[in-house]
Design a protein around this motif. Sequence first.
Motif, PDB file in Angstrom:
ATOM      1  N   ASP A 291       0.830  -1.208   0.000  1.00 11.02           N
ATOM      2  CA  ASP A 291       0.000   0.000   0.000  1.00 11.02           C
ATOM      3  C   ASP A 291       0.866   1.260   0.000  1.00 11.02           C
ATOM      4  O   ASP A 291       0.560   2.228  -0.689  1.00 11.02           O
ATOM      5  N   TYR A 292       1.934   1.224   0.788  1.00  8.39           N
ATOM      6  CA  TYR A 292       2.843   2.365   0.831  1.00  8.39           C
ATOM      7  C   TYR A 292       3.515   2.558  -0.528  1.00  8.39           C
ATOM      8  O   TYR A 292       3.605   3.663  -1.038  1.00  8.39           O
ATOM      9  N   ARG A 293       3.961   1.470  -1.116  1.00 12.27           N
ATOM     10  CA  ARG A 293       4.614   1.536  -2.430  1.00 12.27           C
ATOM     11  C   ARG A 293       3.641   2.054  -3.493  1.00 12.27           C
ATOM     12  O   ARG A 293       3.989   2.865  -4.345  1.00 12.27           O
ATOM     13  N   LYS A 294       2.389   1.604  -3.408  1.00 11.58           N
ATOM     14  CA  LYS A 294       1.360   2.055  -4.349  1.00 11.58           C
ATOM     15  C   LYS A 294       1.130   3.554  -4.203  1.00 11.58           C
ATOM     16  O   LYS A 294       1.007   4.274  -5.195  1.00 11.58           O
ATOM     17  N   TRP A 295       1.077   4.031  -2.939  1.00 15.41           N
ATOM     18  CA  TRP A 295       0.900   5.453  -2.695  1.00 15.41           C
ATOM     19  C   TRP A 295       2.071   6.257  -3.258  1.00 15.41           C
ATOM     20  O   TRP A 295       1.869   7.279  -3.909  1.00 15.41           O
ATOM     21  N   LYS A 296       3.293   5.814  -3.011  1.00 19.30           N
ATOM     22  CA  LYS A 296       4.463   6.551  -3.493  1.00 19.30           C
ATOM     23  C   LYS A 296       4.491   6.598  -5.027  1.00 19.30           C
ATOM     24  O   LYS A 296       4.854   7.620  -5.613  1.00 19.30           O
ATOM     25  N   ASP A 297       4.097   5.517  -5.670  1.00 23.74           N
ATOM     26  CA  ASP A 297       4.039   5.507  -7.137  1.00 23.74           C
ATOM     27  C   ASP A 297       2.983   6.483  -7.648  1.00 23.74           C
ATOM     28  O   ASP A 297       3.211   7.233  -8.599  1.00 23.74           O
ATOM     29  N   LYS A 298       1.819   6.480  -7.014  1.00 28.54           N
ATOM     30  CA  LYS A 298       0.732   7.380  -7.422  1.00 28.54           C
ATOM     31  C   LYS A 298       1.117   8.835  -7.132  1.00 28.54           C
ATOM     32  O   LYS A 298       0.831   9.731  -7.928  1.00 28.54           O
ATOM     33  N   GLU A 299       1.767   9.062  -6.003  1.00 22.09           N
ATOM     34  CA  GLU A 299       2.218  10.405  -5.654  1.00 22.09           C
ATOM     35  C   GLU A 299       3.161  10.951  -6.730  1.00 22.09           C
ATOM     36  O   GLU A 299       3.029  12.097  -7.175  1.00 22.09           O
ATOM     37  N   GLN A 300       4.081  10.112  -7.182  1.00 24.89           N
ATOM     38  CA  GLN A 300       5.010  10.528  -8.224  1.00 24.89           C
ATOM     39  C   GLN A 300       4.277  10.790  -9.539  1.00 24.89           C
ATOM     40  O   GLN A 300       4.590  11.731 -10.262  1.00 24.89           O
ATOM     41  N   GLU A 301       3.280   9.980  -9.844  1.00 22.19           N
ATOM     42  CA  GLU A 301       2.487  10.178 -11.057  1.00 22.19           C
ATOM     43  C   GLU A 301       1.757  11.528 -11.019  1.00 22.19           C
ATOM     44  O   GLU A 301       1.743  12.269 -12.009  1.00 22.19           O
TER      45      GLU A 301
ATOM     46  N   TYR B 121      -7.712  12.197  -9.645  1.00 22.35           N
ATOM     47  CA  TYR B 121      -7.170  11.184  -8.724  1.00 22.35           C
ATOM     48  C   TYR B 121      -7.987  11.176  -7.429  1.00 22.35           C
ATOM     49  O   TYR B 121      -7.454  11.478  -6.354  1.00 22.35           O
ATOM     50  N   PRO B 122      -9.258  10.818  -7.472  1.00 18.85           N
ATOM     51  CA  PRO B 122     -10.100  10.950  -6.278  1.00 18.85           C
ATOM     52  C   PRO B 122      -9.630  10.142  -5.070  1.00 18.85           C
ATOM     53  O   PRO B 122      -9.752  10.597  -3.936  1.00 18.85           O
ATOM     54  N   SER B 123      -9.074   8.978  -5.287  1.00 25.21           N
ATOM     55  CA  SER B 123      -8.664   8.122  -4.157  1.00 25.21           C
ATOM     56  C   SER B 123      -7.440   8.666  -3.429  1.00 25.21           C
ATOM     57  O   SER B 123      -7.243   8.379  -2.248  1.00 25.21           O
ATOM     58  N   TYR B 124      -6.611   9.415  -4.114  1.00 27.81           N
ATOM     59  CA  TYR B 124      -5.353   9.868  -3.535  1.00 27.81           C
ATOM     60  C   TYR B 124      -5.303  11.378  -3.336  1.00 27.81           C
ATOM     61  O   TYR B 124      -4.330  11.896  -2.796  1.00 27.81           O
ATOM     62  N   ALA B 125      -6.342  12.072  -3.757  1.00 27.61           N
ATOM     63  CA  ALA B 125      -6.305  13.534  -3.797  1.00 27.61           C
ATOM     64  C   ALA B 125      -6.066  14.169  -2.433  1.00 27.61           C
ATOM     65  O   ALA B 125      -5.175  15.008  -2.287  1.00 27.61           O
ATOM     66  N   GLU B 126      -6.845  13.798  -1.433  1.00 26.72           N
ATOM     67  CA  GLU B 126      -6.750  14.482  -0.146  1.00 26.72           C
ATOM     68  C   GLU B 126      -5.392  14.280   0.511  1.00 26.72           C
ATOM     69  O   GLU B 126      -4.827  15.213   1.072  1.00 26.72           O
ATOM     70  N   LYS B 127      -4.863  13.076   0.425  1.00 28.59           N
ATOM     71  CA  LYS B 127      -3.549  12.814   1.007  1.00 28.59           C
ATOM     72  C   LYS B 127      -2.481  13.612   0.264  1.00 28.59           C
ATOM     73  O   LYS B 127      -1.603  14.215   0.876  1.00 28.59           O
ATOM     74  N   PHE B 128      -2.565  13.651  -1.040  1.00 31.33           N
ATOM     75  CA  PHE B 128      -1.599  14.398  -1.843  1.00 31.33           C
ATOM     76  C   PHE B 128      -1.688  15.895  -1.524  1.00 31.33           C
ATOM     77  O   PHE B 128      -0.663  16.545  -1.320  1.00 31.33           O
TER      78      PHE B 128
END
Length: 194
Positions: free
Chosen positions: A71-81, A178-185
Amino acid sequence: MAAPLLLRTIPLFRHRLQPLRLAVAVSLLTRRPCSTLTRPDEYFSPALHNDSLSRVKDESLSHSTRIDDPDYRKWKDKEQEILNDVKPITLFAKDLIHSSRYMDGERLTEEDEKTVLEKLLAYHPHSEDKLGCGLNFIMVDRHPQFRQSRCLFIVRTDGGWIDFSYQKCLRSYIRHKYPSYAEKFIKEHYKRSS
């Protein structure tokens, strides 16, 4: 006579203070507040040394575990995207506002205006209200209330003008794409959230 005596004692003061400096440095490195220690001798106790070593091992273990977490790796990849996606338009907006390309009150070129409309203003949460009766042009100028900051303004067909935030546009774009990751980003990469 007193001055030469004082000058001779200054090196002694410096040498007396040296263990105190070392003690402060050790406390900063071990992340232990100074107020919990009563004597400088405590800095050199073997128990403190072993405690700080085990804490460093625990932190490095949790860091490596976190990196291996899918999950952490997925987040970091999406963050970079997301960063790669918004970086060009962010740099473009900052260049318009902060460079000397445009003087205060100057209208954007047709090409820059088109880019702002398509890449920023289209995603502003209140773009219809900002455009009002219609868009005449977009300009860069000083904010009337905060004279030190420059921003983008919409000049309407009726002659009225209103500022808009490129950061609000980008946050809205991120929430849309990016609705799933927007708030964290947004929480991690923008100072203010709206």
